[in-house]
Design a protein around this motif. Structure first.
Motif, PDB file in Angstrom:
ATOM      1  N   ILE A 120       0.938  -1.296  -0.024  1.00 45.62           N
ATOM      2  CA  ILE A 120       0.044  -0.149  -0.121  1.00 45.62           C
ATOM      3  C   ILE A 120       0.854   1.426   0.026  1.00 45.62           C
ATOM      4  N   TYR A 121       1.806   1.175   0.837  1.00 40.66           N
ATOM      5  CA  TYR A 121       2.924   2.406   0.883  1.00 40.66           C
ATOM      6  C   TYR A 121       3.380   2.570  -0.484  1.00 40.66           C
ATOM      7  N   PHE A 124       0.781   4.054  -2.967  1.00 41.13           N
ATOM      8  CA  PHE A 124       0.215   5.547  -2.925  1.00 41.13           C
ATOM      9  C   PHE A 124       1.434   6.192  -2.948  1.00 41.13           C
ATOM     10  N   VAL A 139      -7.967   4.109   1.672  1.00 43.04           N
ATOM     11  CA  VAL A 139      -7.565   3.085   2.409  1.00 43.04           C
ATOM     12  C   VAL A 139      -8.505   2.652   3.437  1.00 43.04           C
ATOM     13  N   ASN A 140      -9.363   3.534   4.151  1.00 47.64           N
ATOM     14  CA  ASN A 140     -10.451   3.124   5.090  1.00 47.64           C
ATOM     15  C   ASN A 140     -11.319   2.316   4.072  1.00 47.64           C
ATOM     16  N   TYR A 207      -2.343   3.323   9.622  1.00 44.51           N
ATOM     17  CA  TYR A 207      -2.329   4.145   8.201  1.00 44.51           C
ATOM     18  C   TYR A 207      -1.833   5.779   8.120  1.00 44.51           C
TER      19      TYR A 207
END
Length: 271
Positions: A120-121, A124, A139-140, A207
């Motif tokens: 994810i990092y 993004f 993300v949420n 996050y």
């Protein structure tokens, strides 16, 4: 009689266990650090609002508070829209595709969010979504969508199929049935799920800690960490910040408690 007495005793004991830390936090907002260390459970000797004045005069809590509200509200709103449509489609599907789709969504519950931190990092950063509230919202949504669909699909499946078939005979399409019949009937479930999601998004630390580094984009959980020092922590300011951060969740529950209670008890009694 013995079972009832034991149950009441255990519930009372559990209530005291929960109330003790809550009392320490609430009373600590009106104390100094020295008084918190000396008498954490006692009432303040001199009730003071200096902690609240310091907290808001510094201005360090207003922007994170606003960021948390934006992230939580948009995350919950978009997730409920997507989850309700997906849950309705799964519940109304009588083919194997509905079961396969439900299995794929519930499979997301088996994957811990911590496993996806590095992918994810990297993603993004490539999409330039780090240090962005939009990135936190995305993300949420991705993390809470499986559990939302899992909860809402159970409520949609409990609705009478004959009612939907009667609406179809009258000429209503899927969108009209979903908007005018399914959603109003599942309002308690939507309210309960919304409160559940709001608490998750509001308290999320992992996050924001990973994706946010700019001070202007930080959320409340990140700011609460700053009140803890390496060698000394101002517990009076920390308790005050926690107290202020808890207000939206308490207010939200007070306003939507009927929907929450109706949602968690729906389907408990079958006629």
């Amino acid at each position: 009689m013995l079972y009832k007495s034991t149950k009441n005793f255990l519930l009372t004991a559990f209530a005291f266990i929960v109330l003790i830390p809550c009392s320490i936090v609430v009373l600590g907002t009106f104390k100094t650090d020295a008084e918190i260390y000396s008498t954490p459970l006692a009432l303040p000797k001199n009730w003071t609002l200096d902690n609240f004045r310091t907290l808001f005069d510094s201005g360090g809590l207003i922007t994170p508070f606003k960021n948390s509200v934006i992230v939580a509200v948009f995350s919950v709103f978009i997730t409920l829209i997507l989850a309700s449509m997906a849950a309705y489609a799964i519940a109304r599907s009588i083919t194997i595709s509905g079961k396969v789709l439900f299995f794929l969504f519930t499979l997301g519950l088996a994957i811990p969010g911590q496993v996806n931190i590095i992918p994810i990092y990297v993603l993004f950063v490539k999409l330039n979504l780090n240090n962005s509230l939009t990135g936190l919202v995305l993300v949420n949504i991705a993390l809470t969508l499986p559990i939302s669909i899992f909860i809402l699909s159970a409520f949609f499946k409990d609705l009478s199929r004959e009612m939907f078939e009667a609406a179809s005979i009258d000429g209503a399409g899927h969108w009209r049935i979903f908007r005018s019949i399914a959603l109003p009937l599942c309002r308690p479930a939507m309210g309960a799920t919304g409160i559940f999601l709001f608490v998750i998004c509001w308290n999320d630390l992992l996050y924001p800690l990973m994706l946010i580094s700019e001070l202007s984009k930080k959320t409340l959980p990140l700011i609460l960490i700053d009140y803890r020092g390496e060698y000394f922590s101002s517990f009076s300011m920390l308790f005050t910040a926690i107290f202020v951060a808890s207000i939206p969740m308490v207010v939200m529950y007070l306003f939507f408690q009927k929907s929450f209670i109706a949602g968690i008890t729906a389907g408990a009694v079958k006629g």
